[in-house]
Design a protein around this motif. Structure first.
Motif, PDB file in Angstrom:
ATOM      1  N   ASP A   1      35.709  46.731  34.254  1.00  0.00           N
ATOM      2  CA  ASP A   1      35.669  46.801  35.711  1.00  0.00           C
ATOM      3  C   ASP A   1      34.753  45.697  36.253  1.00  0.00           C
ATOM      4  OD1 ASP A   1      36.437  47.690  38.158  1.00  0.00           O
ATOM      5  OD2 ASP A   1      35.256  49.534  38.114  1.00  0.00           O
ATOM      6  N   TRP A   2      35.047  45.269  37.465  1.00  0.00           N
ATOM      7  CA  TRP A   2      34.200  44.271  38.125  1.00  0.00           C
ATOM      8  C   TRP A   2      33.051  44.998  38.799  1.00  0.00           C
ATOM      9  CZ3 TRP A   2      35.471  39.658  36.505  1.00  0.00           C
ATOM     10  CH2 TRP A   2      36.800  39.356  36.213  1.00  0.00           C
TER      11      TRP A   2
ATOM     12  N   ASP B   1      43.561  47.490  35.101  1.00  0.00           N
ATOM     13  CA  ASP B   1      43.232  47.533  36.525  1.00  0.00           C
ATOM     14  C   ASP B   1      42.457  46.302  36.968  1.00  0.00           C
ATOM     15  OD1 ASP B   1      44.437  49.795  37.368  1.00  0.00           O
ATOM     16  OD2 ASP B   1      42.620  51.034  37.465  1.00  0.00           O
ATOM     17  N   TRP B   2      41.507  45.882  36.153  1.00  0.00           N
ATOM     18  CA  TRP B   2      40.632  44.758  36.519  1.00  0.00           C
ATOM     19  C   TRP B   2      41.436  43.474  36.686  1.00  0.00           C
ATOM     20  CZ3 TRP B   2      40.159  40.625  33.085  1.00  0.00           C
ATOM     21  CH2 TRP B   2      40.661  40.848  31.798  1.00  0.00           C
TER      22      TRP B   2
ATOM     23  N   LYS C   1      42.962  43.372  40.107  1.00  0.00           N
ATOM     24  CA  LYS C   1      42.021  43.126  41.213  1.00  0.00           C
ATOM     25  C   LYS C   1      41.841  41.642  41.492  1.00  0.00           C
ATOM     26  CE  LYS C   1      39.603  47.482  41.129  1.00  0.00           C
ATOM     27  NZ  LYS C   1      38.602  48.175  40.297  1.00  0.00           N
TER      28      LYS C   1
END
Lengths: 131, 131
Positions: B114-115, A6-7, A10
């Motif tokens: 994740d950011w 997912d990252w 983004k």
């Protein structure tokens, strides 16, 4: 299902599938280099903890330091507000990021209307890369 | 005859006439932002001592801080070994470079896939830009 990447989605990849990536030395704070990453380069950087970039001229993935030994050990990875620039905090192995044998690729400073080399060559490139 | 802009010709402008420009805070060493410069932006930056960039989305020259007051006073201008990236050492007025009200545009860090925003908002953007 959990998407482990997912990252990566983004990140706002350019039309060419790239983002700019800046490497900054963790100890000195010097900005060492700017290079480009595609999705694979960023994924490998995070997976291996060593900076990987995409060479636009050679059109291939490269691990920084693969020939010189001047690997960049990645301590943190940041993303900017526009989500299209990466900032790596790195431990620069050998203390040399530039192919000219200098600490940083930004060794020229504008001085009275000319670009002047202001940083020393720490190691002869012939020694680094062989002849 | 002396050409006062020789140094501008030494920059390797992209096909779109641009170079990437990194701004680094002179006191904290933080990398603040990456933006783009065309020839005019770089010339004005040097002439005025204040960072000017080219907005690719708005297709216009902008002086960083023209609305917010968060001007970047330029202390030095460097060029990298490939002659296609500029590094500015700046005094960031107001201590805020990012339109989100943070010191740096690189306020997100990759953390467990994740950011994550890890830097504080120093000033509400509504306060900076008005409503």
């Amino acid at each position: 299902m959990l998407n482990l990447y997912d990252w990566l989605d983004k990140v706002r990849w350019s039309d060419h599938g790239l983002v700019a990536a800046i490497a900054q030395d963790a100890s000195s704070g010097r900005v060492l280099n700017l290079a480009w990453m595609n999705r694979e380069a960023l994924a490998r950087t995070v997976e291996t903890g060593e900076a990987h970039y995409w060479s636009r001229s050679r059109r291939k993935l490269w691990r920084k330091g693969e020939h010189s030994g001047h690997v960049q050990k990645v301590k943190s990875v940041r993303l900017d507000c526009d989500e299209d620039v990466i900032l790596l905090e790195v431990e620069q192995q050998g203390g040399i990021a530039c192919h000219t044998g200098r600490q940083s690729c930004f060794f020229r400073r504008l001085d009275n209307g000319d670009w002047v080399s202001v940083d020393p060559v720490l190691k002869d490139p012939h020694e680094i890369y062989g002849r």
